[in-house]
Design a protein around this motif. Structure first.
Motif, PDB file in Angstrom:
ATOM      1  N   ALA A 283     -62.133  21.229 -62.890  1.00 47.29           N
ATOM      2  CA  ALA A 283     -61.449  22.169 -62.196  1.00 47.29           C
ATOM      3  C   ALA A 283     -60.950  23.158 -63.607  1.00 47.29           C
ATOM      4  CB  ALA A 283     -59.965  20.918 -62.444  1.00 47.29           C
ATOM      5  N   PHE A 287     -61.559  27.270 -61.461  1.00 48.01           N
ATOM      6  CA  PHE A 287     -60.390  28.053 -62.083  1.00 48.01           C
ATOM      7  C   PHE A 287     -60.642  28.947 -62.767  1.00 48.01           C
ATOM      8  CE2 PHE A 287     -56.485  24.297 -61.892  1.00 48.01           C
ATOM      9  CZ  PHE A 287     -57.245  24.086 -60.776  1.00 48.01           C
ATOM     10  N   TRP A 291     -62.907  32.395 -56.359  1.00 47.22           N
ATOM     11  CA  TRP A 291     -63.135  31.670 -55.365  1.00 47.22           C
ATOM     12  C   TRP A 291     -63.223  32.135 -54.735  1.00 47.22           C
ATOM     13  CZ3 TRP A 291     -60.599  27.008 -57.059  1.00 47.22           C
ATOM     14  CH2 TRP A 291     -60.786  25.609 -56.322  1.00 47.22           C
ATOM     15  N   TRP A 310     -53.973  26.856 -64.588  1.00 45.74           N
ATOM     16  CA  TRP A 310     -53.025  26.657 -63.219  1.00 45.74           C
ATOM     17  C   TRP A 310     -54.173  27.309 -62.217  1.00 45.74           C
ATOM     18  CZ3 TRP A 310     -47.863  25.459 -62.807  1.00 45.74           C
ATOM     19  CH2 TRP A 310     -47.506  25.216 -63.709  1.00 45.74           C
ATOM     20  N   PRO A 311     -53.994  26.899 -61.253  1.00 41.60           N
ATOM     21  CA  PRO A 311     -54.626  27.734 -60.083  1.00 41.60           C
ATOM     22  C   PRO A 311     -54.528  28.889 -59.919  1.00 41.60           C
ATOM     23  CG  PRO A 311     -53.466  25.776 -59.033  1.00 41.60           C
ATOM     24  CD  PRO A 311     -53.004  25.476 -60.874  1.00 41.60           C
ATOM     25  N   THR A 315     -57.243  31.109 -55.256  1.00 42.26           N
ATOM     26  CA  THR A 315     -57.028  29.764 -54.276  1.00 42.26           C
ATOM     27  C   THR A 315     -56.751  29.798 -53.667  1.00 42.26           C
ATOM     28  OG1 THR A 315     -56.621  28.933 -56.920  1.00 42.26           O
ATOM     29  CG2 THR A 315     -57.249  27.168 -55.779  1.00 42.26           C
ATOM     30  N   VAL A 319     -53.655  23.256 -55.068  1.00 39.10           N
ATOM     31  CA  VAL A 319     -53.785  22.178 -56.375  1.00 39.10           C
ATOM     32  C   VAL A 319     -52.639  21.187 -56.301  1.00 39.10           C
ATOM     33  CG1 VAL A 319     -54.701  22.370 -58.251  1.00 39.10           C
ATOM     34  CG2 VAL A 319     -55.960  23.574 -56.795  1.00 39.10           C
ATOM     35  N   ARG A 339     -49.914  28.623 -57.231  1.00 39.40           N
ATOM     36  CA  ARG A 339     -50.942  29.857 -57.606  1.00 39.40           C
ATOM     37  C   ARG A 339     -50.406  30.833 -58.932  1.00 39.40           C
ATOM     38  NH1 ARG A 339     -51.162  28.265 -52.617  1.00 39.40           N
ATOM     39  NH2 ARG A 339     -52.874  27.875 -51.844  1.00 39.40           N
TER      40      ARG A 339
END
Length: 630
Positions: A283, A287, A291, A310-311, A315, A319, A339
């Protein structure tokens, strides 16, 4: 989306206890009391809707029920309620079929992974006995004995399975009594060098599925990925989340499972996934990439290790950071992540708040909840607790104790039991939990819980080894195990490759040390114990950080040498070195593939990395297939 908003901070109150209770459980997703009963309700209500899709073909709920009934019939004269069924099968329609067939018989499904170490399976049988062990036809079983029986499945799924049936003797009857009430079991590391077997009941799995279905809007239109490797219990959340809610379970095609971020994105797109779980290391790689904006993915679940990224702002899916030990039925605490710009935020994402029916507390050494904002051990309670350790009543009583004062309260699903996780956590004033690490020596390597004592026991089984100590010095790319071995007096120092081979036969891949060092004597603390802190410092000093900036794709071999040294935390890499022999595994191979793809115009699979005899051969493969990015 059916995601929870970021909780509003509560009034600061540092003296309030660090306890919390998840939301009440929603109604079941279908008629019945158990996940298997819910699945059968969907078979009756929507028999022609897709149940399992693996790219080349699909089964409807009617077809899945038919093949699972046939597989159950092949075991039924020996396997019944409470019997243990071991699954040595990779992600496939056959694995799904076996899980459903086992539930149909009331037996206990125990996923062992596609190729479990034989010594680990043999250690399990010292406490529990299999009624059946299922492997792909032609695969070597990890346990000798049993009466083999062929169990055909219609192509293009596995064409055939081999079911080995074991006698119904006194040991099997003791196992049946120990497993009573369990719907599945999962292995975890044991401090004695033998694996522990956590048994999970129908009610606790059902509580998790009811919450997940309502929280993440899972229903007949959902498409859920079966991406987690069998042997790790989150694959059961994927499998039964789909089948108990009438959704479609999407299985990666055989020999074409995603092994890089680009392939992962392509699989999500091709299968129109709406929900999927991804291990934390992968993941974090995703990230860092642009995306895709054309995905159907609504919910992405991340778990298995401490999340540090963190996303990103682009994104498109919500998440969720997941936390949960096997003893808490896969998932106990969850947090929807806002995000942000990758790692720009210095604070690691929190693990969140308890899910439906789960209660949590953060306690001090006296077992009482500490004030919010103070660190302590995380304790779990409520409807999500497992049955305990099968065949180990003493260990179950030690780890599953009375709840801390004020933890259960009047919470729905309270059990009068609590599980002491051994994890350190802090509850913020708003009730959100932050993960701080392990309280004991247990560590996570590539998202898998590893008990150093289990690895030490494997090393000490080697001829000429008197004592072994395994440490996990932290690095920029997570933890790697380093073993220190003391030989018997007068014995020839053991050979490092042979010790590593022995480990691979006895422990999971992630528990195999990256290095083994032979030393004359262990450093000791003032009370005479092995000084693990000193050994960790020595191991870290022996694995210096390699500068992160790669030397450039114009020198492919040097690029690979520097990248491998950085990922594997080894001081030196040579052209003749093999990636696996250096300590690489499937997750670090994914990281290497991602680095190569970002520097070269090349579609590289993990199998290209793992099948090369050395880095020079891999460099030549890259140079043949593509030129460097400009």
């Amino acid at each position: 989306m059916n995601a929870r908003p970021e909780p509003a901070p509560a009034d600061p109150c540092s003296a309030s206890p660090s306890t919390a209770c998840g939301p009440p459980l929603p109604p079941p997703p279908a008629r019945g009391e158990t996940p298997y009963a819910w699945y059968r309700s969907w078979v009756a209500a929507a028999p022609d809707t897709p149940a399992v899709d693996w790219g080349d073909a699909a089964w409807t709920y009617r077809q899945l029920d038919h093949v699972s009934a046939e597989l159950a019939e092949s075991m039924g004269d020996r396997v019944g309620p409470g019997d243990l069924v071991g699954a040595c099968i990779d992600r496939s329609p056959a694995l799904v079929t076996l899980a459903v067939a086992t539930a149909r018989l009331g037996a206990v499904y125990l996923p062992l992974g596609a190729a479990p170490p034989p010594a680990r399976v043999a250690a399990l049988t010292e406490r529990l006995r299999f009624a059946a062990l299922v492997t792909p036809h032609g695969a070597a079983p990890p346990l000798p004995g049993g009466t083999p029986r062929q169990a055909p499945l219609p192509p293009p799924a596995f064409p055939e399975l081999t079911v080995r049936l074991f006698p119904d003797d006194e040991a099997a009857r003791r196992t049946r009594a120990a497993c009573a009430g369990a719907c599945y079991a999962v292995l975890t590391s044991g401090s004695t060098g033998r694996p522990n077997t956590v048994g999970v009941g129908h009610a606790s799995l059902g509580a998790l599925l009811r919450w997940a279905g309502a929280e993440y809007a899972i229903g007949p239109a959902s498409r859920i990925g079966l991406f987690v490797q069998p042997g790790f219990d989150p694959h059961l959340l994927e499998l039964w989340s789909a089948l108990s809610h009438g959704a479609t379970l999407c299985v990666p095609p055989q020999d074409a499972a995603p092994t890089s971020v680009s392939e992962l994105f392509a699989w999500w797109r091709a299968t129109a996934l709406t929900h999927t779980i991804v291990p934390t290391p992968l993941a974090e790689l995703a990230f860092a990439e642009p995306w895709p904006q054309d995905l159907a993915l609504r919910h992405l679940f991340v778990g298995g290790d401490r999340l540090s990224a963190w996303p990103p702002p682009d994104t498109t899916a919500q998440v969720h950071n997941h936390y949960g030990p096997a003893e808490g039925t896969i998932l106990s605490v969850s947090h929807p992540l806002p995000r942000r710009r990758g790692r720009a935020d210095a604070q690691a994402p929190p693990i969140g708040s308890p899910i439906g029916g789960v209660t949590v507390a953060v306690v001090g050494p006296d077992g009482h909840p500490v004030p919010r904002g103070q660190a302590g051990q995380l304790v779990l309670g409520g409807s999500g607790l497992s049955l305990g350790y099968l065949g180990q009543a003493g260990l179950t009583a030690e780890r599953f104790t009375a709840p801390p004062p004020g933890m259960d309260g009047d919470a729905p699903g309270r059990t009068g039991r609590a599980y002491r996780t051994g994890d350190r956590a802090r509850m913020r004033d708003d009730g959100i939990l932050e993960f701080l690490g392990r309280e004991d020596d247990q560590v996570k390597v590539s998202g898998v819980r590893v008990e150093p004592a289990e690895v030490e026991a494997a090393l000490e089984a080697a001829a000429g080894v008197r004592r072994a100590v395994v440490v996990a010095p932290a690095g920029a790319h997570g933890q790697r195990l380093v073993a220190f071995v003391c030989p018997e007096p007068g014995a020839t120092p053991p050979d490092e490759p042979e010790l590593l081979r022995l480990c691979r036969d006895r422990v999971p891949e992630q528990a195999v040390p990256a290095r083994v060092r032979v030393i004359d004597a262990l450093p000791r603390t003032s009370n005479g114990k092995a000084d693990r802190a000193a050994l960790s410092r020595e191991a870290a000093e022996d694995m210096p950080t390699v500068r992160p900036d790669s030397p450039g794709p114009e020198d492919t071999l040097r690029f690979l040498e520097h990248t491998c040294a950085r990922l594997l935390r080894v001081p030196e890499v040579r052209p003749t070195d093999n990636f696996l022999a250096l300590g690489g595994n499937s997750l670090t191979a994914i990281q290497l593939v991602s680095a190569v793809e970002s520097a070269y115009h090349l579609h590289l699979r993990v199998t290209h990395v793992l099948r090369q005899p050395d880095l020079l051969s891999l460099a030549r493969h890259i140079e043949r297939e593509s030129g460097p990015a400009g």
